[in-house]
Each structure stands twice: as structure tokens, then as C-alpha cells.
Design a protein around this motif. Structure first.
Motif, PDB file in Angstrom:
ATOM      1  N   MET A  89       0.759  -1.228   0.035  1.00 34.86           N
ATOM      2  CA  MET A  89      -0.013   0.060   0.143  1.00 34.86           C
ATOM      3  C   MET A  89       0.679   1.228   0.111  1.00 34.86           C
ATOM      4  O   MET A  89       0.468   2.487  -0.602  1.00 34.86           O
ATOM      5  CB  MET A  89      -0.906   0.046   1.241  1.00 34.86           C
ATOM      6  CG  MET A  89      -0.277   0.075   2.634  1.00 34.86           C
ATOM      7  SD  MET A  89       0.220   1.707   2.902  1.00 34.86           S
ATOM      8  CE  MET A  89      -1.394   2.760   2.870  1.00 34.86           C
ATOM      9  N   MET A  90       2.104   1.353   0.837  1.00 36.12           N
ATOM     10  CA  MET A  90       2.734   2.485   0.703  1.00 36.12           C
ATOM     11  C   MET A  90       3.478   2.762  -0.737  1.00 36.12           C
ATOM     12  O   MET A  90       3.540   3.882  -0.957  1.00 36.12           O
ATOM     13  CB  MET A  90       3.763   2.253   1.614  1.00 36.12           C
ATOM     14  CG  MET A  90       3.754   2.433   3.003  1.00 36.12           C
ATOM     15  SD  MET A  90       2.969   4.118   3.427  1.00 36.12           S
ATOM     16  CE  MET A  90       3.212   4.240   5.129  1.00 36.12           C
ATOM     17  N   GLY A  91       3.681   1.896  -1.454  1.00 37.44           N
ATOM     18  CA  GLY A  91       4.195   1.896  -2.941  1.00 37.44           C
ATOM     19  C   GLY A  91       3.319   2.851  -3.527  1.00 37.44           C
ATOM     20  O   GLY A  91       3.414   3.699  -4.370  1.00 37.44           O
ATOM     21  N   ASP A  92       1.952   2.208  -3.717  1.00 35.73           N
ATOM     22  CA  ASP A  92       0.756   2.780  -4.355  1.00 35.73           C
ATOM     23  C   ASP A  92       0.620   4.384  -3.687  1.00 35.73           C
ATOM     24  O   ASP A  92       0.354   5.345  -4.672  1.00 35.73           O
ATOM     25  CB  ASP A  92      -0.437   2.052  -4.081  1.00 35.73           C
ATOM     26  CG  ASP A  92      -0.608   0.903  -5.188  1.00 35.73           C
ATOM     27  OD1 ASP A  92       0.403   0.814  -5.877  1.00 35.73           O
ATOM     28  OD2 ASP A  92      -1.499   0.110  -5.192  1.00 35.73           O
ATOM     29  N   PHE A  93       0.832   4.477  -2.378  1.00 30.67           N
ATOM     30  CA  PHE A  93       0.346   5.594  -1.806  1.00 30.67           C
ATOM     31  C   PHE A  93       1.184   6.659  -2.283  1.00 30.67           C
ATOM     32  O   PHE A  93       1.015   7.909  -2.511  1.00 30.67           O
ATOM     33  CB  PHE A  93       0.289   5.692  -0.228  1.00 30.67           C
ATOM     34  CG  PHE A  93       0.286   6.666   0.448  1.00 30.67           C
ATOM     35  CD1 PHE A  93      -0.874   7.604   0.104  1.00 30.67           C
ATOM     36  CD2 PHE A  93       1.139   7.292   1.250  1.00 30.67           C
ATOM     37  CE1 PHE A  93      -0.863   9.060   1.126  1.00 30.67           C
ATOM     38  CE2 PHE A  93       1.411   8.335   2.132  1.00 30.67           C
ATOM     39  CZ  PHE A  93       0.373   9.173   1.921  1.00 30.67           C
ATOM     40  N   PHE A  94       2.476   6.323  -2.030  1.00 28.94           N
ATOM     41  CA  PHE A  94       3.879   7.205  -2.468  1.00 28.94           C
ATOM     42  C   PHE A  94       3.545   7.508  -3.781  1.00 28.94           C
ATOM     43  O   PHE A  94       3.780   8.751  -4.302  1.00 28.94           O
ATOM     44  CB  PHE A  94       5.044   6.481  -2.239  1.00 28.94           C
ATOM     45  CG  PHE A  94       5.340   6.256  -1.098  1.00 28.94           C
ATOM     46  CD1 PHE A  94       4.808   6.795   0.174  1.00 28.94           C
ATOM     47  CD2 PHE A  94       6.632   5.592  -0.381  1.00 28.94           C
ATOM     48  CE1 PHE A  94       4.965   6.790   1.492  1.00 28.94           C
ATOM     49  CE2 PHE A  94       6.808   5.557   0.960  1.00 28.94           C
ATOM     50  CZ  PHE A  94       6.191   6.102   1.860  1.00 28.94           C
ATOM     51  N   ASP A  95       3.290   6.590  -4.898  1.00 28.05           N
ATOM     52  CA  ASP A  95       3.082   7.130  -6.223  1.00 28.05           C
ATOM     53  C   ASP A  95       1.871   7.829  -6.341  1.00 28.05           C
ATOM     54  O   ASP A  95       2.213   9.134  -7.320  1.00 28.05           O
ATOM     55  CB  ASP A  95       2.782   5.684  -6.934  1.00 28.05           C
ATOM     56  CG  ASP A  95       3.997   5.239  -7.377  1.00 28.05           C
ATOM     57  OD1 ASP A  95       5.068   5.313  -6.884  1.00 28.05           O
ATOM     58  OD2 ASP A  95       4.049   3.882  -8.105  1.00 28.05           O
ATOM     59  N   ALA A  96       0.741   7.784  -5.863  1.00 32.78           N
ATOM     60  CA  ALA A  96      -0.218   8.805  -5.731  1.00 32.78           C
ATOM     61  C   ALA A  96      -0.040  10.096  -5.374  1.00 32.78           C
ATOM     62  O   ALA A  96      -0.368  11.313  -5.986  1.00 32.78           O
ATOM     63  CB  ALA A  96      -1.505   8.115  -4.975  1.00 32.78           C
ATOM     64  N   ALA A  97       0.963  10.108  -4.328  1.00 34.22           N
ATOM     65  CA  ALA A  97       1.262  11.462  -3.616  1.00 34.22           C
ATOM     66  C   ALA A  97       2.215  12.280  -4.364  1.00 34.22           C
ATOM     67  O   ALA A  97       2.074  13.333  -4.521  1.00 34.22           O
ATOM     68  CB  ALA A  97       1.749  11.116  -2.235  1.00 34.22           C
ATOM     69  N   ILE A  98       3.036  11.406  -4.965  1.00 39.24           N
ATOM     70  CA  ILE A  98       4.055  12.120  -6.051  1.00 39.24           C
ATOM     71  C   ILE A  98       3.293  12.861  -7.125  1.00 39.24           C
ATOM     72  O   ILE A  98       3.397  13.949  -7.597  1.00 39.24           O
ATOM     73  CB  ILE A  98       4.886  11.271  -6.701  1.00 39.24           C
ATOM     74  CG1 ILE A  98       5.926  10.869  -5.354  1.00 39.24           C
ATOM     75  CG2 ILE A  98       5.587  11.882  -7.805  1.00 39.24           C
ATOM     76  CD1 ILE A  98       6.783  12.027  -4.901  1.00 39.24           C
ATOM     77  N   ASP A  99       2.119  12.096  -7.668  1.00 39.03           N
ATOM     78  CA  ASP A  99       1.298  12.629  -8.783  1.00 39.03           C
ATOM     79  C   ASP A  99       0.656  14.067  -8.286  1.00 39.03           C
ATOM     80  O   ASP A  99       0.552  14.807  -9.008  1.00 39.03           O
ATOM     81  CB  ASP A  99       0.414  11.635  -9.360  1.00 39.03           C
ATOM     82  CG  ASP A  99       0.995  10.347 -10.152  1.00 39.03           C
ATOM     83  OD1 ASP A  99       2.216  10.772 -10.591  1.00 39.03           O
ATOM     84  OD2 ASP A  99       0.357   9.417  -9.947  1.00 39.03           O
ATOM     85  N   LYS A 100       0.357  13.854  -7.210  1.00 37.49           N
ATOM     86  CA  LYS A 100      -0.615  14.896  -6.583  1.00 37.49           C
ATOM     87  C   LYS A 100       0.318  16.196  -6.296  1.00 37.49           C
ATOM     88  O   LYS A 100       0.340  17.487  -6.665  1.00 37.49           O
ATOM     89  CB  LYS A 100      -1.309  14.525  -5.349  1.00 37.49           C
ATOM     90  CG  LYS A 100      -2.053  15.827  -4.851  1.00 37.49           C
ATOM     91  CD  LYS A 100      -2.639  15.539  -3.662  1.00 37.49           C
ATOM     92  CE  LYS A 100      -3.695  16.438  -2.879  1.00 37.49           C
ATOM     93  NZ  LYS A 100      -4.696  16.778  -3.773  1.00 37.49           N
ATOM     94  N   LEU A 101       1.536  15.830  -5.733  1.00 38.16           N
ATOM     95  CA  LEU A 101       2.469  16.986  -5.351  1.00 38.16           C
ATOM     96  C   LEU A 101       3.220  17.501  -6.728  1.00 38.16           C
ATOM     97  O   LEU A 101       3.299  18.661  -6.643  1.00 38.16           O
ATOM     98  CB  LEU A 101       3.396  16.511  -4.328  1.00 38.16           C
ATOM     99  CG  LEU A 101       2.812  16.198  -3.093  1.00 38.16           C
ATOM    100  CD1 LEU A 101       4.083  15.637  -2.054  1.00 38.16           C
ATOM    101  CD2 LEU A 101       2.344  17.391  -2.346  1.00 38.16           C
TER     102      LEU A 101
END
Length: 219
Positions: A89-101
Motif C-alpha cells: 500500500m505504501m508503494g501505491d500511496f507514494f506514487d499517488a502522492a507524487i502525482d498530486k504534489l
């Protein structure tokens, strides 16, 4: 944070004010941002602004709080999608957060926040707002993790151990974000894709270890 009158605004007018604030804090770091520009873009009188917010830092922290809420939602969605698998889940969360930021609509806003540490400037002028933000987001992420993580997949079992592991995993993200913006400030170009790959590698090392199993077997 916003006064009750802000939430009684018509949705279109509220959205216009929020957009004007994002635009202004994207244009300039917090110390240089202007309420005059915000109200001009939003099409409201100065007096109306103070019916909704106490000052510039108040609306600035409101934007950060919107980010926190959206990020918490991404975190919970990732945990659910991976059935409590912390590293998945952290892998997916980090990717989504990077896209947002780094890629999303408000990327210039986040760049100003991280490059100039605007929240420290804002805190100087609004200690009440600073206190309301301080550790809430970290506690929310950790509390949700402790409740929903699948501990059968981990060597960490107690709340204390899972908390320690969680902080190590989150350090990967925060260190990577710091790396990205420090390189950006130095005039270098780091693509979101390369940053994601960097974080994935560090997560892999944390999950499986950095020692080559073949080398270890020779000892």
C-alpha cells in the motif's frame, strides 16, 4: 481555519475564493503573497474576506488542511486495496502522492510550500493555526495503520514495533520529497518517474534488506 460564514457561501463563490488563494500562493511564497491579489481574483471586497478568514495565514493553513484530508483519503484507499499489506500500500500511496504534489493542478503551490517552508512563516503570524495543524496528520496516518495493517506479514507485531516501522517507511517518502525539491532548487531536473523509482528501491531495501542474499550465504 475558515469562519462559519465561509461554509455558508454559495458553492461557486467558495470555489472561486479557494482558487484565487491557490493561484496567489502558487505565484509567490507565503511572505510575498497578497490578500489584495486574492480578493481581486475572487471578486470580493476586502471586508468580505475578513468575514471568512482571520488573515493570510488562516486561508493558507486551510489550503494545507485540504491537502491533508485528500492525502488521508489516498492513504486509506491504498490500505484497503492492498488488504493491509504495509509495503504494497505504501508503494501505491507514494506514487499517488507524487502525482498530486509534482504533477497535479496545484504543483506550483506545493513547490512554494516545500522550497520556502512557508508554513514556518505562517506559523510566526498565526500560532493558533499552526497548533491546529501540527501533529494531526501524522497521528491520523499512524492510527489508521495500527488499526488496519496486516501484522501477519510483518516481523513487527506490537504497536510500538509497527509504529517504529511506519516511521521508517514514511521517512523514505519525506526524504525523497526533500531530495526532489533540493535538486529543483539547485536547478536540476528530477522527473516524477525517476523519483518514484528511487522511492520504490528504498522501500524494497527496507522490506527485504539491502544485503545480497548470495553474498550473505558465503559467510
Amino acid at each position: 481555519m475558515p469562519k462559519p460564514t465561509f461554509f455558508r457561501l454559495a458553492e461557486a463563490k467558495r470555489a472561486r475564493l479557494i482558487k484565487a488563494a491557490y493561484d496567489e500562493f502558487s505565484r509567490a511564497p507565503f511572505p510575498d503573497a497578497s490578500i489584495s491579489n486574492i480578493i481581486k481574483d475572487a471578486g470580493i471586497p476586502r471586508g468580505s474576506f475578513y468575514q471568512y478568514f482571520d488573515d493570510k495565514s488562516d486561508i493558507f493553513f486551510y489550503l494545507l488542511d485540504r491537502t491533508r484530508s485528500q492525502t488521508e483519503a489516498l492513504f486509506e484507499q491504498a490500505m484497503t486495496a492492498h488488504d493491509g499489506d504495509l509495503f504494497g500500500m505504501m508503494g501505491d500511496f507514494f506514487d499517488a502522492a507524487i502525482d498530486k504534489l509534482l504533477v497535479g493542478t496545484h504543483r506550483e503551490f506545493y513547490a512554494n510550500v516545500f522550497l520556502y517552508m512557508d508554513f514556518h512563516h505562517a506559523a510566526h503570524f498565526s500560532s493558533k493555526a499552526a497548533k491546529s495543524q501540527e501533529p494531526h496528520h501524522k497521528k491520523a496516518f499512524l492510527s489508521y495503520t495500527l488499526e488496519h495493517v496486516d501484522r501477519s506479514r510483518l516481523r513487527a507485531q506490537s504497536d510500538e514495533e509497527v509504529s517504529m516501522l511506519f516511521r521508517q517507511v514514511m521517512w523514505v517518502f519525506m526524504q525523497s520529497i526533500g531530495y526532489y525539491y533540493s535538486r529543483l532548487k539547485a536547478g536540476e531536473n528530477v522527473s516524477p518517474a525517476s523519483l518514484k523509482a528511487r522511492m520504490a528501491k528504498m522501500l524494497n531495501w527496507l522490506e527485504y534488506g539491502a544485503v545480497d542474499a548470495k553474498e550473505e550465504s558465503h559467510d
